[in-house]
Design a protein around this motif. Structure first.
Motif, PDB file in Angstrom:
ATOM      1  N   VAL A  93     -14.280  -3.016  15.152  1.00 14.15           N
ATOM      2  CA  VAL A  93     -13.044  -2.735  15.901  1.00 14.15           C
ATOM      3  C   VAL A  93     -12.179  -1.731  15.134  1.00 14.15           C
ATOM      4  O   VAL A  93     -11.701  -0.748  15.711  1.00 14.15           O
ATOM      5  N   CYS A  94     -11.988  -1.956  13.833  1.00 18.00           N
ATOM      6  CA  CYS A  94     -11.193  -1.018  13.033  1.00 18.00           C
ATOM      7  C   CYS A  94     -11.832   0.363  13.017  1.00 18.00           C
ATOM      8  O   CYS A  94     -11.147   1.380  13.185  1.00 18.00           O
ATOM      9  N   PHE A  95     -13.138   0.404  12.819  1.00 16.68           N
ATOM     10  CA  PHE A  95     -13.872   1.671  12.774  1.00 16.68           C
ATOM     11  C   PHE A  95     -13.728   2.417  14.099  1.00 16.68           C
ATOM     12  O   PHE A  95     -13.392   3.607  14.132  1.00 16.68           O
ATOM     13  N   MET A 152      -6.850   7.510  10.483  1.00 18.18           N
ATOM     14  CA  MET A 152      -7.867   7.707   9.448  1.00 18.18           C
ATOM     15  C   MET A 152      -7.916   6.508   8.509  1.00 18.18           C
ATOM     16  O   MET A 152      -9.003   6.086   8.090  1.00 18.18           O
ATOM     17  N   THR A 153      -6.772   5.927   8.200  1.00 18.62           N
ATOM     18  CA  THR A 153      -6.739   4.732   7.353  1.00 18.62           C
ATOM     19  C   THR A 153      -7.442   3.566   8.044  1.00 18.62           C
ATOM     20  O   THR A 153      -8.196   2.820   7.405  1.00 18.62           O
ATOM     21  N   LEU A 154      -7.219   3.412   9.341  1.00 18.29           N
ATOM     22  CA  LEU A 154      -7.887   2.359  10.099  1.00 18.29           C
ATOM     23  C   LEU A 154      -9.404   2.576  10.114  1.00 18.29           C
ATOM     24  O   LEU A 154     -10.182   1.629   9.963  1.00 18.29           O
ATOM     25  N   PHE A 155      -9.820   3.822  10.261  1.00 17.78           N
ATOM     26  CA  PHE A 155     -11.244   4.168  10.240  1.00 17.78           C
ATOM     27  C   PHE A 155     -11.873   3.792   8.894  1.00 17.78           C
ATOM     28  O   PHE A 155     -12.927   3.137   8.842  1.00 17.78           O
ATOM     29  N   VAL A 156     -11.223   4.195   7.805  1.00 18.70           N
ATOM     30  CA  VAL A 156     -11.735   3.889   6.467  1.00 18.70           C
ATOM     31  C   VAL A 156     -11.741   2.383   6.233  1.00 18.70           C
ATOM     32  O   VAL A 156     -12.694   1.841   5.644  1.00 18.70           O
ATOM     33  N   GLY A 203     -12.197   0.094   8.445  1.00 18.12           N
ATOM     34  CA  GLY A 203     -13.351  -0.433   9.170  1.00 18.12           C
ATOM     35  C   GLY A 203     -14.649  -0.257   8.412  1.00 18.12           C
ATOM     36  O   GLY A 203     -15.487  -1.164   8.358  1.00 18.12           O
ATOM     37  N   VAL A 204     -14.818   0.901   7.801  1.00 17.99           N
ATOM     38  CA  VAL A 204     -16.029   1.154   7.007  1.00 17.99           C
ATOM     39  C   VAL A 204     -16.068   0.243   5.794  1.00 17.99           C
ATOM     40  O   VAL A 204     -17.115  -0.333   5.465  1.00 17.99           O
ATOM     41  N   VAL A 205     -14.925   0.073   5.126  1.00 16.33           N
ATOM     42  CA  VAL A 205     -14.869  -0.794   3.946  1.00 16.33           C
ATOM     43  C   VAL A 205     -15.162  -2.239   4.331  1.00 16.33           C
ATOM     44  O   VAL A 205     -15.928  -2.937   3.649  1.00 16.33           O
ATOM     45  N   ILE A 206     -14.567  -2.705   5.416  1.00 10.05           N
ATOM     46  CA  ILE A 206     -14.820  -4.075   5.873  1.00 10.05           C
ATOM     47  C   ILE A 206     -16.298  -4.259   6.205  1.00 10.05           C
ATOM     48  O   ILE A 206     -16.914  -5.267   5.861  1.00 10.05           O
ATOM     49  N   TRP A 207     -16.880  -3.267   6.867  1.00 10.22           N
ATOM     50  CA  TRP A 207     -18.277  -3.369   7.310  1.00 10.22           C
ATOM     51  C   TRP A 207     -19.232  -3.448   6.123  1.00 10.22           C
ATOM     52  O   TRP A 207     -20.176  -4.230   6.116  1.00 10.22           O
TER      53      TRP A 207
END
Length: 105
Positions: free
Chosen positions: A81-83, A54-58, A60-64
């Motif tokens: 990729v993170c998302f 879930m941290t990796l998903f979040v 990815g969204v923040v980076i995007w």
């Protein structure tokens, strides 16, 4: 008599066995307690994996969307990729948690 996992090597053994035939571990009367501890440890590991995904998903969204606009270039690829890995990892981990809970009942 049932097959249970050995508390030490996790291979299937008889519930009536006094010693594991795979790892030669002595099995005493507290096998039930060891099995419960092993189940709790596995559940804890799965929750940790779920949190990491879930941290990796979040991330990815923040980076995007950092800076208020959709990403371009390398930032777009890193975010995607993170998302993606976070989302897929979270789904897989949640399925593993459900299966673990069903096995524990």
């Amino acid at each position: 008599m049932a097959l249970i996992p050995c508390p030490y090597c996790k291979k299937q053994i008889s519930s009536l066995a006094k010693q594991c035939q795979h790892c030669d571990a002595k099995l005493t009367g507290d096998n039930e307690a060891r099995l419960n501890i092993a189940k709790i440890n596995q559940a804890s590991k799965l929750q940790t994996h779920s949190f990491i995904a879930m941290t990796l998903f979040v991330a990815g969204v923040v980076i995007w969307f950092w800076g208020g606009e959709p990403a371009e270039g390398n930032r777009m690829y890193a975010g995607a990729v993170c998302f993606t890995f976070g989302f897929i990892g979270y789904l897989i981990t949640r399925v593993r948690i459900i299966l673990h809970k069903r096995r524990s009942v």
